[in-house]
Scaffold this motif. Structure first.
Motif, short mmCIF file in Angstrom:
data_model
loop_
_atom_site.label_atom_id
_atom_site.label_comp_id
_atom_site.label_asym_id
_atom_site.label_seq_id
_atom_site.Cartn_x
_atom_site.Cartn_y
_atom_site.Cartn_z
N LYS A 1 39.79 -24.03 -0.23
CA LYS A 1 41.39 -23.26 -0.43
C LYS A 1 41.80 -21.65 -0.56
N ALA A 2 42.65 -21.61 0.60
CA ALA A 2 43.12 -20.25 0.53
C ALA A 2 43.60 -19.59 -0.75
N PRO A 3 43.03 -18.51 -0.99
CA PRO A 3 43.57 -17.31 -2.41
C PRO A 3 45.28 -17.64 -2.75
N GLU A 4 45.35 -17.58 -4.37
CA GLU A 4 46.76 -17.29 -4.89
C GLU A 4 47.46 -16.12 -3.86
N PRO A 5 48.72 -16.31 -3.56
CA PRO A 5 49.30 -14.36 -3.12
C PRO A 5 49.50 -13.52 -4.52
N ASN A 6 48.97 -12.72 -4.94
CA ASN A 6 48.63 -12.03 -5.81
C ASN A 6 48.93 -9.98 -5.18
N PHE A 7 50.72 -9.90 -5.45
CA PHE A 7 51.10 -7.99 -4.63
C PHE A 7 51.12 -7.11 -6.19
N ASP A 8 50.39 -6.75 -5.97
CA ASP A 8 50.43 -5.59 -6.51
C ASP A 8 51.73 -4.69 -6.83
N VAL A 9 52.69 -4.85 -7.26
CA VAL A 9 54.03 -4.10 -7.31
C VAL A 9 53.36 -1.89 -7.56
N GLU A 10 52.80 -2.11 -8.61
CA GLU A 10 52.32 -0.56 -9.46
C GLU A 10 51.46 -0.04 -8.17
N ARG A 11 50.03 -0.72 -8.13
CA ARG A 11 49.67 -0.56 -6.75
C ARG A 11 50.67 0.16 -5.73
N LEU B 1 60.22 -4.73 -10.90
CA LEU B 1 58.89 -4.64 -10.40
C LEU B 1 58.36 -6.24 -10.18
N ARG B 2 58.97 -7.14 -11.11
CA ARG B 2 58.52 -8.39 -11.27
C ARG B 2 59.63 -9.07 -10.83
N SER B 3 60.39 -8.68 -10.36
CA SER B 3 60.93 -8.72 -9.47
C SER B 3 60.63 -9.12 -7.76
N THR B 4 61.11 -8.35 -7.50
CA THR B 4 60.41 -7.76 -6.99
C THR B 4 58.58 -8.71 -6.21
N LYS B 5 57.98 -8.25 -7.00
CA LYS B 5 56.64 -9.13 -6.98
C LYS B 5 56.73 -10.81 -6.82
N ASP B 6 57.29 -11.61 -7.28
CA ASP B 6 57.72 -12.60 -7.50
C ASP B 6 58.07 -12.56 -5.41
N MET B 7 59.14 -12.43 -5.10
CA MET B 7 59.61 -12.67 -3.81
C MET B 7 58.27 -12.21 -2.85
N VAL B 8 57.98 -11.00 -3.24
CA VAL B 8 56.55 -11.02 -2.43
C VAL B 8 55.79 -12.11 -2.33
N GLU B 9 55.79 -12.79 -3.62
CA GLU B 9 54.71 -13.82 -3.85
C GLU B 9 54.86 -14.88 -3.42
N ASN B 10 56.58 -15.47 -2.85
CA ASN B 10 57.02 -16.40 -2.65
C ASN B 10 57.27 -16.71 -1.05
N TYR B 11 57.25 -15.13 -0.51
CA TYR B 11 57.37 -15.01 0.63
C TYR B 11 56.16 -15.16 1.47
N GLN B 12 54.62 -14.93 0.02
CA GLN B 12 53.87 -15.25 1.26
C GLN B 12 53.11 -16.74 0.73
N LYS B 13 54.19 -17.36 -0.13
CA LYS B 13 52.83 -18.58 -0.04
C LYS B 13 53.63 -18.85 1.17
N THR B 14 54.52 -19.01 1.10
CA THR B 14 55.54 -19.61 2.27
C THR B 14 55.42 -19.27 3.76
N VAL B 15 54.80 -18.37 4.42
CA VAL B 15 54.16 -18.21 5.11
C VAL B 15 53.07 -19.08 5.13
N MET B 16 52.17 -19.18 4.14
CA MET B 16 50.43 -19.61 4.02
C MET B 16 51.29 -21.36 4.26
#
Length: 179
Positions: free
Chosen positions: A39-49, A99-114
Protein backbone atom coordinates in the motif's frame (compact mmCIF):
# COMPACT_ATOMS: atom_id res chain seq x y z
CA UNK A 1 38.99 -44.69 -8.80
CA UNK A 2 35.27 -45.40 -8.54
CA UNK A 3 35.29 -44.23 -4.91
CA UNK A 4 36.97 -40.92 -5.85
CA UNK A 5 34.43 -40.40 -8.61
CA UNK A 6 31.58 -41.10 -6.21
CA UNK A 7 32.98 -38.66 -3.60
CA UNK A 8 33.39 -35.92 -6.24
CA UNK A 9 29.83 -36.37 -7.53
CA UNK A 10 28.43 -36.29 -3.99
CA UNK A 11 30.53 -33.20 -3.21
CA UNK A 12 29.22 -31.38 -6.27
CA UNK A 13 25.63 -32.34 -5.49
CA UNK A 14 26.01 -31.17 -1.89
CA UNK A 15 27.54 -27.84 -3.02
CA UNK A 16 24.80 -27.30 -5.59
CA UNK A 17 22.09 -27.91 -3.03
CA UNK A 18 23.75 -25.55 -0.53
CA UNK A 19 24.07 -22.80 -3.12
CA UNK A 20 20.63 -23.00 -4.68
CA UNK A 21 18.44 -23.69 -1.67
CA UNK A 22 16.22 -26.60 -0.77
CA UNK A 23 14.39 -27.26 -3.96
CA UNK A 24 11.35 -25.11 -4.71
CA UNK A 25 10.69 -23.52 -1.30
CA UNK A 26 12.84 -20.46 -1.98
CA UNK A 27 11.11 -19.64 -5.25
CA UNK A 28 7.70 -20.09 -3.58
CA UNK A 29 8.72 -17.63 -0.87
CA UNK A 30 9.82 -15.10 -3.50
CA UNK A 31 6.52 -15.47 -5.36
CA UNK A 32 4.58 -14.85 -2.15
CA UNK A 33 6.57 -11.70 -1.49
CA UNK A 34 5.95 -10.47 -5.02
CA UNK A 35 2.22 -11.17 -4.82
CA UNK A 36 1.59 -9.23 -1.61
CA UNK A 37 0.42 -5.84 -2.69
CA UNK A 38 2.15 -2.93 -0.97
CA UNK A 39 0.00 0.00 0.00
CA UNK A 40 1.30 3.46 -0.85
CA UNK A 41 2.17 5.55 2.21
CA UNK A 42 -0.27 8.17 3.37
CA UNK A 43 0.64 11.71 2.29
CA UNK A 44 2.42 13.63 5.01
CA UNK A 45 3.27 17.21 4.02
CA UNK A 46 5.51 18.93 6.56
CA UNK A 47 4.55 22.61 6.30
CA UNK A 48 6.97 23.68 9.01
CA UNK A 49 9.91 22.19 7.15
CA UNK A 50 8.65 23.66 3.86
CA UNK A 51 8.71 27.24 5.13
CA UNK A 52 11.74 26.76 7.40
CA UNK A 53 10.36 26.68 10.93
CA UNK A 54 13.05 25.30 13.24
CA UNK A 55 13.08 25.10 17.02
CA UNK A 56 16.66 24.63 18.13
CA UNK A 57 17.86 22.20 20.76
CA UNK A 58 20.28 24.62 22.43
CA UNK A 59 22.65 21.98 23.83
CA UNK A 60 22.92 20.16 20.51
CA UNK A 61 23.39 23.40 18.56
CA UNK A 62 26.13 24.49 20.97
CA UNK A 63 27.85 21.13 20.70
CA UNK A 64 27.70 21.13 16.90
CA UNK A 65 29.07 24.70 16.81
CA UNK A 66 31.87 23.95 19.32
CA UNK A 67 30.56 26.35 21.94
CA UNK A 68 30.78 25.70 25.67
CA UNK A 69 27.54 26.73 27.35
CA UNK A 70 29.35 27.50 30.60
CA UNK A 71 31.39 30.30 29.02
CA UNK A 72 30.16 33.87 28.68
CA UNK A 73 29.88 33.38 24.92
CA UNK A 74 27.89 30.16 25.49
CA UNK A 75 25.45 31.85 27.84
CA UNK A 76 24.84 34.61 25.30
CA UNK A 77 24.40 31.96 22.58
CA UNK A 78 21.87 30.16 24.77
CA UNK A 79 19.99 33.40 25.48
CA UNK A 80 19.81 34.28 21.76
CA UNK A 81 18.51 30.83 20.76
CA UNK A 82 16.00 30.78 23.63
CA UNK A 83 14.59 34.12 22.47
CA UNK A 84 14.51 32.91 18.86
CA UNK A 85 12.71 29.68 19.81
CA UNK A 86 10.13 31.65 21.81
CA UNK A 87 9.50 34.03 18.90
CA UNK A 88 9.14 31.15 16.44
CA UNK A 89 6.71 29.33 18.75
CA UNK A 90 4.63 32.51 19.00
CA UNK A 91 4.56 32.90 15.21
CA UNK A 92 3.57 29.25 14.81
CA UNK A 93 0.87 29.51 17.46
CA UNK A 94 -0.61 32.64 15.91
CA UNK A 95 -0.66 31.08 12.43
CA UNK A 96 -1.77 27.59 13.44
CA UNK A 97 -4.99 27.78 11.44
CA UNK A 98 -3.20 28.81 8.22
CA UNK A 99 -0.53 26.13 8.63
CA UNK A 100 -3.06 23.39 9.38
CA UNK A 101 -5.41 24.35 6.52
CA UNK A 102 -2.50 24.47 4.07
CA UNK A 103 -1.28 21.07 5.24
CA UNK A 104 -4.79 19.60 4.85
CA UNK A 105 -5.20 21.14 1.39
CA UNK A 106 -1.91 19.69 0.11
CA UNK A 107 -2.53 16.26 1.64
CA UNK A 108 -6.06 16.10 0.17
CA UNK A 109 -4.64 17.03 -3.22
CA UNK A 110 -1.99 14.30 -2.91
CA UNK A 111 -4.65 11.72 -1.96
CA UNK A 112 -6.83 12.59 -4.96
CA UNK A 113 -3.83 12.40 -7.28
CA UNK A 114 -2.97 8.96 -5.88
CA UNK A 115 -6.53 7.76 -6.47
CA UNK A 116 -7.23 9.33 -9.87
CA UNK A 117 -3.77 9.96 -11.30
CA UNK A 118 -4.91 13.40 -12.48
CA UNK A 119 -2.56 16.17 -11.35
CA UNK A 120 -3.96 18.94 -13.54
CA UNK A 121 -4.81 21.12 -10.52
CA UNK A 122 -1.24 21.11 -9.20
CA UNK A 123 -0.50 24.67 -10.29
CA UNK A 124 -3.65 25.94 -8.56
CA UNK A 125 -2.74 24.15 -5.31
CA UNK A 126 0.85 25.43 -5.43
CA UNK A 127 -0.21 29.06 -6.00
CA UNK A 128 -2.81 28.87 -3.23
CA UNK A 129 -0.24 27.36 -0.89
CA UNK A 130 2.37 30.03 -1.67
CA UNK A 131 -0.20 32.82 -1.22
CA UNK A 132 -1.26 31.41 2.15
CA UNK A 133 2.30 30.97 3.41
CA UNK A 134 3.89 34.15 2.02
CA UNK A 135 3.12 36.41 5.04
CA UNK A 136 4.46 33.79 7.45
CA UNK A 137 7.60 33.25 5.39
CA UNK A 138 8.27 37.01 5.30
CA UNK A 139 8.08 37.20 9.10
CA UNK A 140 10.35 34.15 9.37
CA UNK A 141 12.89 35.69 6.98
CA UNK A 142 13.02 38.79 9.17
CA UNK A 143 13.55 36.69 12.31
CA UNK A 144 16.18 34.56 10.55
CA UNK A 145 18.12 37.63 9.39
CA UNK A 146 18.18 38.97 12.95
CA UNK A 147 19.32 35.61 14.33
CA UNK A 148 22.01 35.24 11.67
CA UNK A 149 23.31 38.76 12.30
CA UNK A 150 23.44 38.20 16.06
CA UNK A 151 25.07 34.77 15.79
CA UNK A 152 27.62 36.02 13.27
CA UNK A 153 28.67 38.82 15.65
CA UNK A 154 28.79 36.41 18.60
CA UNK A 155 30.78 33.50 17.14
CA UNK A 156 34.25 33.21 15.69
CA UNK A 157 34.58 32.52 11.98
CA UNK A 158 35.31 28.82 12.53
CA UNK A 159 32.34 28.42 14.92
CA UNK A 160 30.08 30.32 12.52
CA UNK A 161 30.99 27.92 9.68
CA UNK A 162 30.09 24.98 11.93
CA UNK A 163 26.82 26.74 12.83
CA UNK A 164 25.92 27.11 9.15
CA UNK A 165 26.86 23.47 8.48
CA UNK A 166 24.61 22.34 11.37
CA UNK A 167 21.73 24.41 10.00
CA UNK A 168 22.08 22.88 6.55
CA UNK A 169 21.76 19.42 8.10
CA UNK A 170 18.45 20.38 9.72
CA UNK A 171 17.26 21.94 6.43
CA UNK A 172 17.49 25.51 7.66
CA UNK A 173 18.79 28.14 5.22
CA UNK A 174 19.30 31.73 6.24
CA UNK A 175 18.16 34.35 3.73
CA UNK A 176 20.87 36.56 2.23
CA UNK A 177 20.98 40.22 3.14
CA UNK A 178 19.17 42.31 0.56
CA UNK A 179 21.34 45.17 -0.69
Amino acid sequence: MKKIFLVLILGYAYTAQAQYGYGDSQSRRQNQMMQTEQKAPEPNFDVERYIGIVNYDIEKAAKKSSIKLTSKEGQEFSRVLTKYNKDIKDITRINTFVLRSTKDMVENYQKTVMKTGDNSSQKKVMTTMSENLKPISEILKKEDRELDKTIKALLSEKQYKKWIKYNRKIYKVFPKEEE
